[in-house]
Write a protein that holds these residues in place. Structure first.
Motif, short mmCIF file in Angstrom:
data_model
loop_
_atom_site.label_atom_id
_atom_site.label_comp_id
_atom_site.label_asym_id
_atom_site.label_seq_id
_atom_site.Cartn_x
_atom_site.Cartn_y
_atom_site.Cartn_z
N SER A 290 -0.30 2.78 11.03
CA SER A 290 -1.20 3.51 10.14
C SER A 290 -0.37 4.34 9.18
O SER A 290 0.64 4.93 9.57
N GLN A 291 -0.80 4.40 7.93
CA GLN A 291 -0.11 5.21 6.93
C GLN A 291 -0.81 6.54 6.71
O GLN A 291 -0.36 7.36 5.92
N GLU A 292 -1.89 6.75 7.45
CA GLU A 292 -2.67 7.98 7.31
C GLU A 292 -1.81 9.21 7.57
O GLU A 292 -1.19 9.35 8.62
N GLY A 293 -1.75 10.10 6.60
CA GLY A 293 -1.03 11.36 6.74
C GLY A 293 0.48 11.27 6.56
O GLY A 293 1.16 12.30 6.60
N LEU A 294 1.02 10.07 6.36
CA LEU A 294 2.48 9.94 6.27
C LEU A 294 3.04 10.58 5.01
O LEU A 294 4.09 11.22 5.05
N ARG A 295 2.36 10.43 3.87
CA ARG A 295 2.85 11.03 2.63
C ARG A 295 2.98 12.54 2.81
O ARG A 295 3.99 13.13 2.45
N GLU A 296 1.96 13.15 3.42
CA GLU A 296 1.98 14.60 3.64
C GLU A 296 3.10 14.99 4.59
O GLU A 296 3.77 16.00 4.40
N ARG A 297 3.29 14.21 5.64
CA ARG A 297 4.34 14.50 6.61
C ARG A 297 5.73 14.37 5.98
O ARG A 297 6.60 15.22 6.20
N ILE A 298 5.92 13.33 5.18
CA ILE A 298 7.20 13.15 4.48
C ILE A 298 7.44 14.32 3.53
O ILE A 298 8.55 14.87 3.48
N ALA A 299 6.41 14.72 2.80
CA ALA A 299 6.54 15.85 1.87
C ALA A 299 6.89 17.13 2.62
O ALA A 299 7.74 17.92 2.16
N ARG B 112 0.82 -1.21 0.00
CA ARG B 112 0.00 0.00 0.00
C ARG B 112 0.86 1.26 0.00
O ARG B 112 0.47 2.28 -0.56
N ALA B 113 2.04 1.21 0.59
CA ALA B 113 2.93 2.37 0.66
C ALA B 113 3.54 2.71 -0.71
O ALA B 113 3.99 3.84 -0.91
N GLU B 114 3.52 1.76 -1.63
CA GLU B 114 4.09 2.01 -2.95
C GLU B 114 3.45 3.21 -3.64
O GLU B 114 4.12 3.97 -4.32
N SER B 115 2.14 3.39 -3.47
CA SER B 115 1.48 4.53 -4.12
C SER B 115 1.98 5.84 -3.52
O SER B 115 2.13 6.84 -4.25
N ASP B 116 2.26 5.86 -2.23
CA ASP B 116 2.82 7.07 -1.61
C ASP B 116 4.22 7.35 -2.15
O ASP B 116 4.56 8.50 -2.45
N GLY C 206 15.41 13.15 7.21
CA GLY C 206 15.84 14.31 7.99
C GLY C 206 15.86 14.06 9.49
O GLY C 206 15.57 14.96 10.27
N GLY C 207 16.22 12.85 9.90
CA GLY C 207 16.28 12.52 11.32
C GLY C 207 14.94 12.16 11.94
O GLY C 207 14.88 11.87 13.13
N HIS C 208 13.88 12.16 11.16
CA HIS C 208 12.55 11.82 11.66
C HIS C 208 12.22 10.38 11.25
O HIS C 208 12.27 10.04 10.06
N ARG C 209 11.87 9.56 12.23
CA ARG C 209 11.43 8.18 11.96
C ARG C 209 9.91 8.17 12.01
O ARG C 209 9.30 8.59 12.99
N LEU C 210 9.30 7.69 10.93
CA LEU C 210 7.85 7.64 10.82
C LEU C 210 7.42 6.19 10.61
O LEU C 210 7.85 5.54 9.65
N ASP C 211 6.57 5.69 11.50
CA ASP C 211 6.14 4.30 11.47
C ASP C 211 4.84 4.17 10.69
O ASP C 211 3.81 4.69 11.09
N GLY C 212 4.91 3.46 9.56
CA GLY C 212 3.73 3.24 8.75
C GLY C 212 3.07 1.91 9.01
O GLY C 212 2.07 1.58 8.39
N PRO D 64 5.78 -0.56 6.81
CA PRO D 64 6.94 0.22 6.39
C PRO D 64 7.32 1.25 7.45
O PRO D 64 6.47 1.73 8.19
N THR D 65 8.60 1.54 7.53
CA THR D 65 9.10 2.61 8.39
C THR D 65 9.96 3.52 7.53
O THR D 65 10.75 3.06 6.71
N TYR D 66 9.78 4.82 7.72
CA TYR D 66 10.46 5.83 6.93
C TYR D 66 11.42 6.61 7.82
O TYR D 66 11.11 6.88 8.98
N LEU D 67 12.55 7.01 7.25
CA LEU D 67 13.48 7.90 7.94
C LEU D 67 13.85 9.01 6.97
O LEU D 67 14.35 8.74 5.87
#
Length: 172
Positions: A150-159, A24-28, A141-147, A136-139
């Motif tokens: 929930s992946q809700e809002g992660l694309r926007e936060r990463i952007a 599901r994260a592939e679309s993001d 700029g020093g921010h770790r985001l756990d998907g 999925p987990t994203y890193l």
């Protein structure tokens, strides 16, 4: 690179190739890539989870696909078949390789001889050291985001983080 600043942001994505959330994260990731182009480097990292019987083999097969020049395409195609991978295992890894025009016999050999285990283990160890526990987990700029939860809002936060990194003046 960002044409106005000459900067580049890096997004590391830890993934289990048998994980439906990673699929599901592939679309993001696709949307982020389209938005930022070369200014955002997306690095795919392996984090096979113990509960997924074929995730470790999938990671090794993806590394062999990378060695054959089709790593990202293999990664994406395999994630589209997470259910099939869970049900059928190794034959799916080889089918995807053939579909992409890879040397499936070499992928099979790589699974047997373990030539890519060091890379997979290194990704997993680095992820664990950074606090990755699920995918999925994203890193960025020093921010770790756990998907994984929930992946809700992660694309926007990463952007948002990428925009901030790219807006900073470059170091001379």
């Amino acid at each position: 690179m960002n044409e106005t600043t000459g900067r580049r942001a890096v997004l590391d994505v830890w993934c289990d190739l048998q994980c439906p959330d990673c699929h599901r994260a592939e679309s993001d990731l696709r949307a982020l890539s389209e938005r930022f182009g070369d200014a955002l480097e997306i690095r795919r990292r392996h984090f096979p989870l113990g509960g997924h019987a074929h995730a470790l083999a999938a990671a090794q097969a993806a590394e062999e696909a990378h060695a054959q020049g089709r790593g990202d395409a293999y990664w994406t195609a395999l994630l589209a078949r997470t259910g099939d991978l869970g049900a059928r295992g190794t034959p799916v890894l080889l089918e995807v390789a053939k579909e992409l025009g890879l040397d499936a016999d070499e992928v099979d050999t790589a699974l047997v001889d373990g030539r890519h285990m060091l890379m997979v283990d290194a990704d997993q160890a680095e992820g664990e050291a950074l606090g990755v526990t699920g995918t999925p987990t994203y890193l960025i700029g020093g921010h770790r985001l756990d998907g994984g939860a929930s992946q809700e809002g992660l694309r926007e936060r990463i952007a948002e983080i990428a925009d901030s990194l790219l807006a900073q003046p470059s170091d001379l």
